[in-house]
Design an enzyme around this catalytic site. Sequence first.
Site, PDB file in Angstrom:
ATOM      1  N   SER A  35     -10.844  13.326  69.323  1.00 54.18           N
ATOM      2  CA  SER A  35     -10.232  14.647  69.250  1.00 54.18           C
ATOM      3  C   SER A  35      -8.779  14.477  69.676  1.00 54.18           C
ATOM      4  CB  SER A  35     -10.965  15.629  70.167  1.00 54.18           C
ATOM      5  OG  SER A  35     -10.277  16.853  70.153  1.00 54.18           O
TER       6      SER A  35
ATOM      7  N   ARG B  56      11.980  42.983  46.692  1.00 51.47           N
ATOM      8  CA  ARG B  56      11.386  41.785  47.295  1.00 51.47           C
ATOM      9  C   ARG B  56       9.990  42.158  47.770  1.00 51.47           C
ATOM     10  NH1 ARG B  56      15.369  41.892  52.560  1.00 51.47           N
ATOM     11  NH2 ARG B  56      14.800  43.967  53.235  1.00 51.47           N
TER      12      ARG B  56
ATOM     13  N   HIS C 185      16.607  48.813  61.236  1.00 54.11           N
ATOM     14  CA  HIS C 185      16.515  47.416  61.676  1.00 54.11           C
ATOM     15  C   HIS C 185      15.377  47.224  62.678  1.00 54.11           C
ATOM     16  CE1 HIS C 185      17.636  44.053  64.318  1.00 54.11           C
ATOM     17  NE2 HIS C 185      17.864  43.469  63.163  1.00 54.11           N
TER      18      HIS C 185
ATOM     19  N   ARG D  46      26.704  40.007  48.894  1.00 54.68           N
ATOM     20  CA  ARG D  46      25.557  40.049  49.815  1.00 54.68           C
ATOM     21  C   ARG D  46      24.931  38.677  49.955  1.00 54.68           C
ATOM     22  NH1 ARG D  46      24.235  44.935  46.922  1.00 54.68           N
ATOM     23  NH2 ARG D  46      24.236  46.712  48.331  1.00 54.68           N
TER      24      ARG D  46
ATOM     25  N   GLY E 130      18.783  41.698  57.459  1.00 51.36           N
ATOM     26  CA  GLY E 130      19.888  42.054  58.353  1.00 51.36           C
ATOM     27  C   GLY E 130      20.473  40.911  59.145  1.00 51.36           C
TER      28      GLY E 130
ATOM     29  N   MET F 272      22.145  38.273  58.025  1.00 53.62           N
ATOM     30  CA  MET F 272      23.430  37.767  57.550  1.00 53.62           C
ATOM     31  C   MET F 272      24.287  38.933  57.069  1.00 53.62           C
ATOM     32  SD  MET F 272      22.277  34.223  55.868  1.00 53.62           S
ATOM     33  CE  MET F 272      20.971  34.927  54.939  1.00 53.62           C
TER      34      MET F 272
ATOM     35  N   LYS G 112      16.851  37.169  46.938  1.00 56.99           N
ATOM     36  CA  LYS G 112      17.475  38.356  46.352  1.00 56.99           C
ATOM     37  C   LYS G 112      18.023  38.023  44.968  1.00 56.99           C
ATOM     38  CE  LYS G 112      19.721  41.079  49.089  1.00 56.99           C
ATOM     39  NZ  LYS G 112      20.749  41.521  50.014  1.00 56.99           N
TER      40      LYS G 112
ATOM     41  N   CYS H 121      -7.656  19.318  69.355  1.00 57.68           N
ATOM     42  CA  CYS H 121      -7.849  20.422  70.297  1.00 57.68           C
ATOM     43  C   CYS H 121      -6.577  20.778  71.060  1.00 57.68           C
ATOM     44  CB  CYS H 121      -8.985  20.111  71.261  1.00 57.68           C
ATOM     45  SG  CYS H 121      -8.664  18.660  72.260  1.00 57.68           S
TER      46      CYS H 121
ATOM     47  N   TYR I 144     -12.133  19.161  61.787  1.00 56.19           N
ATOM     48  CA  TYR I 144     -11.977  20.509  62.345  1.00 56.19           C
ATOM     49  C   TYR I 144     -10.709  20.624  63.173  1.00 56.19           C
ATOM     50  CZ  TYR I 144     -13.406  18.637  66.877  1.00 56.19           C
ATOM     51  OH  TYR I 144     -13.438  17.919  68.043  1.00 56.19           O
TER      52      TYR I 144
END
Length: 887
Positions: free
Chosen positions: A775, A348, A466, A104, A113, A115, A34, A842, A862
């Site tokens: 693997s 944002r 919210h 804030r 929401g 905090m 923010k 895996c 992979y």
Amino acid sequence: MPTKGEKQKTMAKQKFVYMFEEGNEGQKELLGGKGANLAGMTALGLPVPPGFVVATTACVKYYDEGKKFDSNVEKEVFECVAKLEKKMGKKFGDASDPLLVAVRSGSRASMPGMMDTILNLGLNDVTVEGLAKKTNNPRFAYDCYRRFIQMFSSVVMDQDKHACERVIDEVKAKRGVKEDTDLTVEDLKEIIDRFKSDYKKDHPEGFPQDPKEQLIKSIEAVFRSWDNPRANTYRFMHNIPYNWGTAVNVQSMVFGNKGDTSGTGVAFSRNPSTGENKLYGEYLMNSQGEDVVAGIRTPHNIDQLEKENKKIYDEFASIAKKLEKHYKDMQDMEFTIEEGKLYMLQTRNGKRTATAALRVAVELVKEGLIDEKRAVSMIDPKQLDALLHPQFDKNALKEAKDIAKGLAASPGAAFGRICFTPEGAHEAWKKGEKVILVRVETTPEDIEGMVAAQGILTARGGMTSHAAVVARGMGRCCVAGCGQLIIDEKAKTCTINGKKYTEKDSISLDGSTGCIYDGCLKTEEAQLTGDFGTIMAWADKFRALKVRTNADTPKDTERAIELGAEGIGLTRTEHMFFESDRIGPMRQMIVAKTEEARRAALEKLLPMQRKDFIGIFTVLEHRPATIRFLDPPLHEFVPQDEAGVKNLAKDLGMTFEEMKATIDGLHESNPMMGHRGCRLAISYPEITEVQTRAIIEAAIEVKKTKGFDVVPEIMIPLIGEIKEFKFLKDVVVKTADEIIKNSDVKIKYMVGTMMEIPRACITADEVAKEAEFFSFGTNDLTQMTFGFSRDDAGKFLEDYYAKKIYEQDPFQTIDEIGVGELVKTAVVKGKAERKNIKIGVCGEHGGDPASVDFFHRAGLEYVSCSPFRVPIARLAAAQANIRNPRK
Ligand code: PEP
Ligand code: MG
């Protein structure tokens, strides 16, 4: 290393508080999201009320110093207050024209929401009168003061927030009015007096009148809110590290509650549900900040602003476009109109549904605002899950009549038993029940219940309430603001369109249409949109990791291929034996006392398993398949109850006592570390022999009948010692070569191992002498490295999270420091011994985006994951390669 003198110098230079104009939008780490964006908007020349940011480093310091506010930080805060006073031409605590500020939170990652916020700070018994006179609006001034005391008492001093609401309700009842706006100045004064005397009961020093004290206490409260339970839950869900801390934004107040030409709103530059390129949002005239977000009053659609005040609407629409262009993403903005003048309070990158995320990314590329790489990078891979979620079955929908309708706040279909409390929902979830959380409105305290529920239904609040924002972020189905829903929380009942429901009843929610149905509606699998295909195709261009799937049946394999799997990374062969027609011979094999009896049972299993492999290889065509030999502890397959034991004894011609003794003999104190994996096959090599036959014969068959060149990768699980592997490899090779020799087609196969035991990783160079591939079975590897059971860890890991010993579940996201080090060691040693060794993973981590990033960096070929996580892994792999391109 810096010398002591240099260190002191740099420490002395460290700055903790920044005016908006001193910062920039790239400083999210320091200023929070923010704060950085407020600095960014200020630099763009947009109408941002001036202010300053107390940096995240100050929050970290606050915690490091045992929750003590540092005097240097305090000094800097007041230096900035002085600058702000100069800018605004107003003074903090001035009796005739006081400077008022909003305080804030704003962490690096947005945590909507989670905090705390305090508005109208700077008001006291004297300044309120000054404000009343200056604005010529006493009602407004006293309303601001009562709001401030209310927020300060609950947020800063932890007083019961409902106590203040009760006071307001009592005064309203006494006056016979319904709305807050009907309260007169005298009423508000009475409310303020009562608030203050309630405050004094707990804090004898009374409500603080010094704005400086108010400010420091509020900043501290925001720091503390970083560690409140709901923020902790949110951080845990989104992997946000605790040590980031939050920044605090102190901004001069502008007022949306100054009368009919003032207002406040929240809007997105595009529709956050669908992604449509059209301003989307809500506003409320004569209201302040939280009224819209909290869902306390139902706001108007932003389109109405165009009719009500075209000038302001046009100005806002053009700012929205400008911000989008600048940030190259869809924006979520908060604004206030004060007596006809527009102010931007926040912007944002907007949270959005998965559907919207894809559409926005694809359209931004088409509009020339971003390139394909950026489009791929801006989608949260975990969000894709929501796209793959079920919808209601079309036929079931045709027959069903909705009982009510609310706002379609977050898409997907869900059904479950009604739960009126988040605690109830959480308890039910622990028992494996499906529930719908039904609330008047949700607050951040409800987060645990929202996580636990299949869907969320609220009576109040709009698309930016919210419930809506949080549900969308979680990919949870949500219907919000259903006016026909009346809830009696005490009695735990509700009426929907006049019909009464209790916690015994079930309902179904359609988060894409807002419809609510009686009972449980049948669901069907999701349809993927064209944008999904576009993004996935782009992702595939950029990734270096291949993505395979863990699948045990032809059907799962087919689904996985549709979702982009490039082969199978793990077939758990024991999963093929749970079906009713197979469990019999499997049990016969387990309780067999002799090799002969075991072979007889295995002969029955052989054709079934061969048929399965034929099915899988056929679906795979030429794609690779890694098949793992039997792994789990054998007692999992045999009945434990008396009736079951009796039946099995009868089936196999044994006495009850004999069977009971055999089954008892299989009992292990620690089955996860017991007679499983390769250990089973070392005791009974005939199992390996028969499984090899099934695999090789299936490959030959598929080659002969379909012409597919399958190269089965035969995988031996749970080895810790090379000799274990060698012993079984010899059985595989002897069996396989014999079959191939006697066949009229030639096929190739490979023999490799899972890396699941730390010893195997440490000795990976030895293992690679024999194993043609590795693997990583990171489920077991995590279990064995941490030394806690994957079956039982859930019971105590909660305590670890609460005490911040671990910030995330190591079974979900790879522990890079420990388990990851073993993976890296094994990769380096394995490749040093066998240059072209194939290495993949895996374990469950193969579908977890953060872990995929690690496997990419570790140099794996992979990852393999369950079918529905394949798209997530593809996208995560692309993002990993965009972040750290492989050479
Ligand atoms: C593993 O241990 O990571 C693995 C994939 O095997 P399983 O979960 O079947 O033990
Ligand atoms: Mg395992």
